[in-house]
Design a protein around this motif. Structure first.
Motif, mmCIF file in Angstrom:
data_model
loop_
_atom_site.group_PDB
_atom_site.id
_atom_site.type_symbol
_atom_site.label_atom_id
_atom_site.label_comp_id
_atom_site.label_asym_id
_atom_site.label_seq_id
_atom_site.Cartn_x
_atom_site.Cartn_y
_atom_site.Cartn_z
ATOM 1 N N ASN A 33 21.711 -23.184 33.177
ATOM 2 C CA ASN A 33 22.778 -22.400 33.797
ATOM 3 C C ASN A 33 22.786 -21.005 33.189
ATOM 4 O O ASN A 33 22.718 -20.858 31.968
ATOM 5 N N ALA A 34 22.869 -19.996 34.032
ATOM 6 C CA ALA A 34 22.877 -18.609 33.567
ATOM 7 C C ALA A 34 24.274 -18.018 33.729
ATOM 8 O O ALA A 34 24.936 -18.232 34.744
ATOM 9 N N PHE A 35 24.697 -17.289 32.706
ATOM 10 C CA PHE A 35 25.996 -16.633 32.714
ATOM 11 C C PHE A 35 25.801 -15.168 32.375
ATOM 12 O O PHE A 35 25.157 -14.842 31.381
ATOM 13 N N HIS A 36 26.351 -14.291 33.185
ATOM 14 C CA HIS A 36 26.280 -12.854 32.939
ATOM 15 C C HIS A 36 27.569 -12.435 32.253
ATOM 16 O O HIS A 36 28.654 -12.619 32.799
ATOM 17 N N VAL A 37 27.423 -11.906 31.041
ATOM 18 C CA VAL A 37 28.584 -11.531 30.244
ATOM 19 C C VAL A 37 28.370 -10.165 29.615
ATOM 20 O O VAL A 37 27.242 -9.676 29.502
ATOM 21 N N GLU A 38 29.460 -9.558 29.219
ATOM 22 C CA GLU A 38 29.408 -8.278 28.528
ATOM 23 C C GLU A 38 29.742 -8.528 27.066
ATOM 24 O O GLU A 38 30.798 -9.069 26.746
ATOM 25 N N LEU A 39 28.794 -8.164 26.184
ATOM 26 C CA LEU A 39 28.912 -8.410 24.751
ATOM 27 C C LEU A 39 28.455 -7.177 23.977
ATOM 28 O O LEU A 39 27.808 -6.289 24.542
ATOM 29 N N PRO A 40 28.740 -7.126 22.664
ATOM 30 C CA PRO A 40 28.221 -6.030 21.849
ATOM 31 C C PRO A 40 26.694 -6.114 21.751
ATOM 32 O O PRO A 40 26.142 -7.172 21.464
ATOM 33 N N VAL A 41 26.023 -4.984 22.008
ATOM 34 C CA VAL A 41 24.560 -4.928 22.015
ATOM 35 C C VAL A 41 24.102 -3.680 21.267
ATOM 36 O O VAL A 41 24.724 -2.621 21.370
ATOM 37 N N CYS A 42 22.992 -3.811 20.549
ATOM 38 C CA CYS A 42 22.394 -2.646 19.899
ATOM 39 C C CYS A 42 21.629 -1.851 20.958
ATOM 40 O O CYS A 42 20.755 -2.408 21.634
ATOM 41 N N PRO A 43 21.926 -0.563 21.104
ATOM 42 C CA PRO A 43 21.232 0.231 22.115
ATOM 43 C C PRO A 43 19.759 0.489 21.784
ATOM 44 O O PRO A 43 18.973 0.804 22.665
ATOM 45 N N LYS A 44 19.377 0.309 20.528
ATOM 46 C CA LYS A 44 17.997 0.587 20.126
ATOM 47 C C LYS A 44 17.106 -0.653 20.247
ATOM 48 O O LYS A 44 16.074 -0.622 20.905
ATOM 49 N N CYS A 45 17.505 -1.770 19.628
ATOM 50 C CA CYS A 45 16.636 -2.953 19.612
ATOM 51 C C CYS A 45 17.062 -4.019 20.619
ATOM 52 O O CYS A 45 16.323 -4.962 20.868
ATOM 53 N N GLY A 46 18.258 -3.888 21.177
ATOM 54 C CA GLY A 46 18.720 -4.842 22.181
ATOM 55 C C GLY A 46 19.323 -6.123 21.621
ATOM 56 O O GLY A 46 19.644 -7.039 22.368
#
Length: 69
Positions: A33-46
């Motif tokens: 099952n795939a879930f699309h969520v908004e979380l804290p992410v590093c803009p450089k390494c992902g």
């Protein structure tokens, strides 16, 4: 539809990169099952940061529901 799980205090830095974490859309997969969520992410390494309250709370609940199917 994307769920947003951002901590109140977003003054966090990616340890390896030294970059400030930003809000980013990611896909979490569990038992097919795939879930699309908004979380804290590093803009450089992902790197995605899933904070403890979220992992032990909402994510754990969803895992239990999927396993009980």
């Amino acid at each position: 539809m994307s769920l947003v799980f951002m901590p109140e205090d977003m003054d966090w830095v990616c340890e390896p990169c030294g970059e400030r974490l930003q809000s980013g859309k990611v896909e979490l997969d569990y038992l097919g099952n795939a879930f699309h969520v908004e979380l804290p992410v590093c803009p450089k390494c992902g790197a995605v940061y899933i904070y403890e309250d979220l992992a032990l709370g909402r994510i754990h609940e969803v895992e239990q529901l999927l396993e009980d199917k």
